[in-house]
Design an enzyme around this catalytic site. Structure first.
Site: not given
Ligand code: NAD
Length: 450
Positions: A223, A225, A267, A292, A302, A350, A356, A360
């Site tokens: 699905r 991109i 996976d 992926a 947190n 961010n 993340y 990246k």
């Protein structure tokens, strides 16, 4: 996801938006939607040096209408400024002011492309470095000033001249609708590698397309991109092997049936992932797209171990392991080309995405550090950093945040999955083998962060 605001300000609310000074994003001309009339408009080549004339000749040989001086009243498809001979910042004025006076003639969704030496402060004369670095500031600022879906980007020559084959490939990409959502960016050409490609072939599809006869593995292809990448690589002539989680098997099968590809339910974090990929290809891996990825957002205060570890494992550790395994076992083909998905979060950071952004930014580091290894085999590894792209991932954002994220880019809209896919297709093509270890942002010149 549909951008209703964009449709409204290009339809019933056009006048209201204009009167109120609201953002007025235009529908971008993408590869399939670029009209013939636009293709036929001339390209203006500026620059006094001999390389500018050679470039103009090369464009003419490729069937483009070329001008060396702007003629008032004539609409231009693109302005290409050749600035490779600038020795000091004062050398820039004539050509740069020439861009300025031609800008009003630029057609909707037009292009400005600067071509210059890559800044290299360690090895350049200080004034030469100032000129080279200055051109990057010029190009980025100009991208902020562009209107009506137009973009400004640069090609940086890192130890090569304009005749390097990948300079032409980068030009075909930047001139075409394939780069509709790329603005304020630089494509660095750092070697003479790369098959010379004519514009016609770069823009062809199927058996005469730029990826004809090659096999391409795309992870996360069920699905978003990943599905768009799979469709585009198949359109450009590749035989695609789509990889995704067993839970996404049905969706993956639908995409692969549509494009005549092969499915591999896997996976990518599995120990045996690289072996399974090589078996599915049935020979050395030629094109591999690490798409992926997952998000598990939380403020670091947190953040639990499960969120942190899962994102690092899927987004960076798995692809590092797959690359290392394929490399060590000699399972990459000669000339293999890898493209990985980074993110603008990995460049600018961010809030709520420490995990993340770490993964990246890690992709960007891994890519740069792996370039030498791939170059030894005559291949490349590059990354693409998307900004806000309209997918299931971004559809989950709160509506107001989503609106703000869309408008906070020079193109004032989100990108489409196909925009990321087009840049990946370009970087995976044989004509782009002189581009290695780089990260290209596909973000409409997102103004958040970097
Ligand atoms: P998505 O969530 O819509 O799709 C990701 C796909 O990857 C899914 O089909 C999922 O099943 C698959 N996947 C996840 N973990 C997997 C694993 N362990 N093994 C195999 N497959 C797995 O995401 P998307 O929005 O299409 O994003 C694709 C890539 O682009 C990701 O790497 C993402 O981080 C990156 N990206 C997206 C955006 C955006 O705005 N959507 C922006 C920047 C970067």
């Amino acid at each position: 996801m549909k951008d209703t605001y964009l449709n409204l300000v290009n339809g019933p609310l056009k006048q209201v938006a204009k009167t109120l000074g609201l953002p007025q994003p235009v529908e971008l001309q993408r590869f399939d939607s670029t009209p013939e009339s636009y293709r036929r408009k001339p390209v203006l080549v500026l620059g006094a040096g001999p390389e500018a004339q050679k470039l103009a000749d090369m464009l003419l040989e490729n069937g483009l209408e070329v001008r060396r001086h702007s003629t008032s009243g004539e609409s231009l498809r693109a302005i290409i400024a050749v600035l490779d001979d600038a020795k000091t910042p004062t050398d820039l004025s004539e050509t740069v002011l020439g861009i300025g006076s031609a800008l009003r003639s630029l057609a909707k969704c037009g292009r400005v492309i600067t071509i210059s030496m890559a800044p290299d402060a360690q090895n350049q004369d200080p004034e030469l470095a100032a000129a080279a670095q200055g051109i990057t500031g010029l190009t980025r600022s100009l991208a902020h000033e562009m209107r009506a879906g137009s973009t400004a980007n640069g090609i940086l020559l890192d130890g090569v001249d304009l005749q390097a084959p990948s300079v032409a490939t980068a030009l075909w990409f930047l001139l075409s609708g394939k780069s509709a959502y790329v603005s304020g960016q630089f494509v660095t050409v750092s070697s003479q590698e790369g098959t010379p490609v004519r514009m016609e072939q770069f823009l062809s599809t199927g058996t005469s397309g730029p990826l004809a006869g090659r096999s391409a593995v795309v992870t996360g292809a069920a699905r978003g991109i990943g599905a768009a990448i799979a469709r585009n690589l198949a359109r450009d002539g590749a035989h695609v092997i789509g990889v995704d989680m067993p839970q996404a098997g049905q969706a993956l099968a639908e995409v692969m049936n549509e494009i005549g590809g092969k499915t591999l339910q896997l996976d990518i974090t599995a120990e045996s992932a690289a072996q399974k990929i090589a078996e599915a290809v049935g020979g050395p891996v030629d094109v591999l797209i690490h798409n992926a990825g997952i998000t598990r957002d939380k403020m670091l205060a947190n953040m639990d171990a499960a969120r942190w570890n899962s994102v690092i494992t899927v987004n960076i550790a798995a692809q590092a392991r797959v690359n290392a395994h394929l490399s060590e076992k000699g399972l990459f083909a000669d000339g293999a080309q890898v493209v990985s998905l980074a993110s603008t979060s990995g460049i600018a950071g961010n809030r709520g995405q420490t995990n993340y952004a770490t993964s990246k930014a890690g992709v960007i580091g891994l890519t740069a550090a792996s370039a030498k290894d791939f170059a030894h085999r005559g291949g490349t590894i590059n990354a693409v950093a998307p900004g806000f792209i309209e997918t299931d991932m971004t559809a989950k954002m709160p509506p107001l945040t989503r609106q703000v994220a869309r408008r906070l880019s020079s193109l004032q809209q989100g990108g489409h999955p196909v925009d990321v896919a087009e840049t990946i297709g370009f970087l995976a093509s044989a004509g782009a083998r002189g581009i290695n270890g780089t990260t290209v942002r596909v973000c409409g010149q997102n103004m958040v962060g970097a």
